[in-house]
Motif scaffolding. Sequence first.
Motif, PDB file in Angstrom:
ATOM      1  N   SER A  12       0.889  -1.288   0.036  1.00 32.73           N
ATOM      2  CA  SER A  12      -0.036   0.085  -0.211  1.00 32.73           C
ATOM      3  C   SER A  12       1.085   1.172  -0.121  1.00 32.73           C
ATOM      4  O   SER A  12       2.109   1.084   0.180  1.00 32.73           O
ATOM      5  CB  SER A  12      -0.875   0.041   1.024  1.00 32.73           C
ATOM      6  OG  SER A  12      -0.430   0.113   2.453  1.00 32.73           O
ATOM      7  N   SER A  64       1.492   3.223 -10.321  1.00 31.26           N
ATOM      8  CA  SER A  64       1.402   1.969 -11.052  1.00 31.26           C
ATOM      9  C   SER A  64       2.287   0.991 -10.081  1.00 31.26           C
ATOM     10  O   SER A  64       3.171   1.468  -9.415  1.00 31.26           O
ATOM     11  CB  SER A  64       2.373   1.884 -12.407  1.00 31.26           C
ATOM     12  OG  SER A  64       3.572   2.486 -12.272  1.00 31.26           O
ATOM     13  N   GLY A 109      -0.908  -3.370 -12.285  1.00 31.99           N
ATOM     14  CA  GLY A 109      -1.951  -2.576 -12.496  1.00 31.99           C
ATOM     15  C   GLY A 109      -1.553  -1.117 -11.993  1.00 31.99           C
ATOM     16  O   GLY A 109      -0.524  -0.888 -11.704  1.00 31.99           O
ATOM     17  N   THR A 110      -2.795  -0.173 -12.276  1.00 35.94           N
ATOM     18  CA  THR A 110      -2.573   1.121 -11.983  1.00 35.94           C
ATOM     19  C   THR A 110      -3.758   1.704 -10.854  1.00 35.94           C
ATOM     20  O   THR A 110      -4.733   0.998 -10.849  1.00 35.94           O
ATOM     21  CB  THR A 110      -2.571   2.105 -13.071  1.00 35.94           C
ATOM     22  OG1 THR A 110      -3.652   1.902 -14.017  1.00 35.94           O
ATOM     23  CG2 THR A 110      -1.381   1.650 -14.055  1.00 35.94           C
ATOM     24  N   SER A 111      -3.529   2.832 -10.319  1.00 33.46           N
ATOM     25  CA  SER A 111      -4.301   3.677  -9.439  1.00 33.46           C
ATOM     26  C   SER A 111      -4.034   4.691  -9.578  1.00 33.46           C
ATOM     27  O   SER A 111      -3.252   5.167 -10.211  1.00 33.46           O
ATOM     28  CB  SER A 111      -4.427   2.668  -8.216  1.00 33.46           C
ATOM     29  OG  SER A 111      -5.371   3.494  -7.173  1.00 33.46           O
ATOM     30  N   THR A 156      -4.141   8.324  -6.572  1.00 35.91           N
ATOM     31  CA  THR A 156      -4.441   8.605  -4.858  1.00 35.91           C
ATOM     32  C   THR A 156      -5.698   9.289  -4.878  1.00 35.91           C
ATOM     33  O   THR A 156      -6.256  10.137  -5.782  1.00 35.91           O
ATOM     34  CB  THR A 156      -3.126   9.476  -4.500  1.00 35.91           C
ATOM     35  OG1 THR A 156      -2.964  10.625  -5.364  1.00 35.91           O
ATOM     36  CG2 THR A 156      -1.866   8.763  -4.397  1.00 35.91           C
ATOM     37  N   ASP A 157      -6.384   8.906  -3.709  1.00 39.63           N
ATOM     38  CA  ASP A 157      -7.611   9.597  -3.614  1.00 39.63           C
ATOM     39  C   ASP A 157      -7.600  11.033  -2.815  1.00 39.63           C
ATOM     40  O   ASP A 157      -6.445  11.514  -2.686  1.00 39.63           O
ATOM     41  CB  ASP A 157      -8.530   8.575  -2.846  1.00 39.63           C
ATOM     42  CG  ASP A 157      -7.984   8.237  -1.214  1.00 39.63           C
ATOM     43  OD1 ASP A 157      -7.046   8.958  -0.965  1.00 39.63           O
ATOM     44  OD2 ASP A 157      -8.582   7.331  -0.752  1.00 39.63           O
ATOM     45  N   CYS A 198      -3.726   5.367  -2.142  1.00 43.99           N
ATOM     46  CA  CYS A 198      -4.290   4.291  -3.118  1.00 43.99           C
ATOM     47  C   CYS A 198      -4.630   2.818  -2.334  1.00 43.99           C
ATOM     48  O   CYS A 198      -4.019   2.333  -1.845  1.00 43.99           O
ATOM     49  CB  CYS A 198      -3.163   3.875  -3.943  1.00 43.99           C
ATOM     50  SG  CYS A 198      -2.694   4.784  -5.084  1.00 43.99           S
ATOM     51  N   LYS A 199      -5.993   2.962  -2.480  1.00 42.30           N
ATOM     52  CA  LYS A 199      -6.814   1.617  -1.637  1.00 42.30           C
ATOM     53  C   LYS A 199      -7.028   0.650  -2.636  1.00 42.30           C
ATOM     54  O   LYS A 199      -7.595  -0.404  -2.176  1.00 42.30           O
ATOM     55  CB  LYS A 199      -8.098   2.187  -1.251  1.00 42.30           C
ATOM     56  CG  LYS A 199      -7.607   3.348  -0.012  1.00 42.30           C
ATOM     57  CD  LYS A 199      -8.962   3.913   0.563  1.00 42.30           C
ATOM     58  CE  LYS A 199      -8.795   4.918   1.606  1.00 42.30           C
ATOM     59  NZ  LYS A 199      -9.720   5.524   2.204  1.00 42.30           N
ATOM     60  N   ASP A 200      -6.739   0.605  -3.861  1.00 43.84           N
ATOM     61  CA  ASP A 200      -7.006  -0.535  -4.688  1.00 43.84           C
ATOM     62  C   ASP A 200      -5.973  -0.922  -5.614  1.00 43.84           C
ATOM     63  O   ASP A 200      -6.014  -1.602  -6.841  1.00 43.84           O
ATOM     64  CB  ASP A 200      -8.176   0.005  -5.822  1.00 43.84           C
ATOM     65  CG  ASP A 200      -7.737   1.139  -6.671  1.00 43.84           C
ATOM     66  OD1 ASP A 200      -6.657   1.770  -6.306  1.00 43.84           O
ATOM     67  OD2 ASP A 200      -8.579   1.518  -7.666  1.00 43.84           O
ATOM     68  N   LEU A 201      -4.669  -0.887  -5.081  1.00 44.36           N
ATOM     69  CA  LEU A 201      -3.557  -1.552  -5.722  1.00 44.36           C
ATOM     70  C   LEU A 201      -3.813  -3.151  -5.756  1.00 44.36           C
ATOM     71  O   LEU A 201      -4.192  -3.732  -4.997  1.00 44.36           O
ATOM     72  CB  LEU A 201      -2.095  -1.315  -5.034  1.00 44.36           C
ATOM     73  CG  LEU A 201      -1.784  -0.039  -5.134  1.00 44.36           C
ATOM     74  CD1 LEU A 201      -0.504   0.278  -4.208  1.00 44.36           C
ATOM     75  CD2 LEU A 201      -1.437   0.393  -6.691  1.00 44.36           C
TER      76      LEU A 201
END
Length: 116
Positions: A10, A28, A41-43, A45-46, A51-54
């Motif tokens: 994370s 990434s 994968g990529t995400s 930041t909120d 990044c909560k969905d790596l």
Amino acid sequence: MSTSSTASVSTHILDTSIGRPAPGVPVSLSARGGAGWTELGTSATDTDGRCKDLPALPEGTTHVRLGFDTEAYLSAHRDSGAFFPEVTVTFAVVPGEHYHVPLLLNPFGYSVYRGS
């Protein structure tokens, strides 16, 4: 220590020049295997800079790379543009461990560390 056969990763980004999270930064995640690096994968930041969905790491992963595309964020928040348009952090992992790797970012420098 966990008995899981995979490590997990994370991250979050803090803009230390303003003391706030850095939202909207593309991130990434890649893993190194026998044939070199594979992007998992990529995400992005909120609003809290996280990044909560790596994606999960494949079983047997020993080396991981986080890529932060900082150019658009820094250019939008600084008159001088981005001195560091991207930051790449490569680190070793051990199965069963969790690795939280924050990026502390400012216009002319950055640091990373293994957090909790």
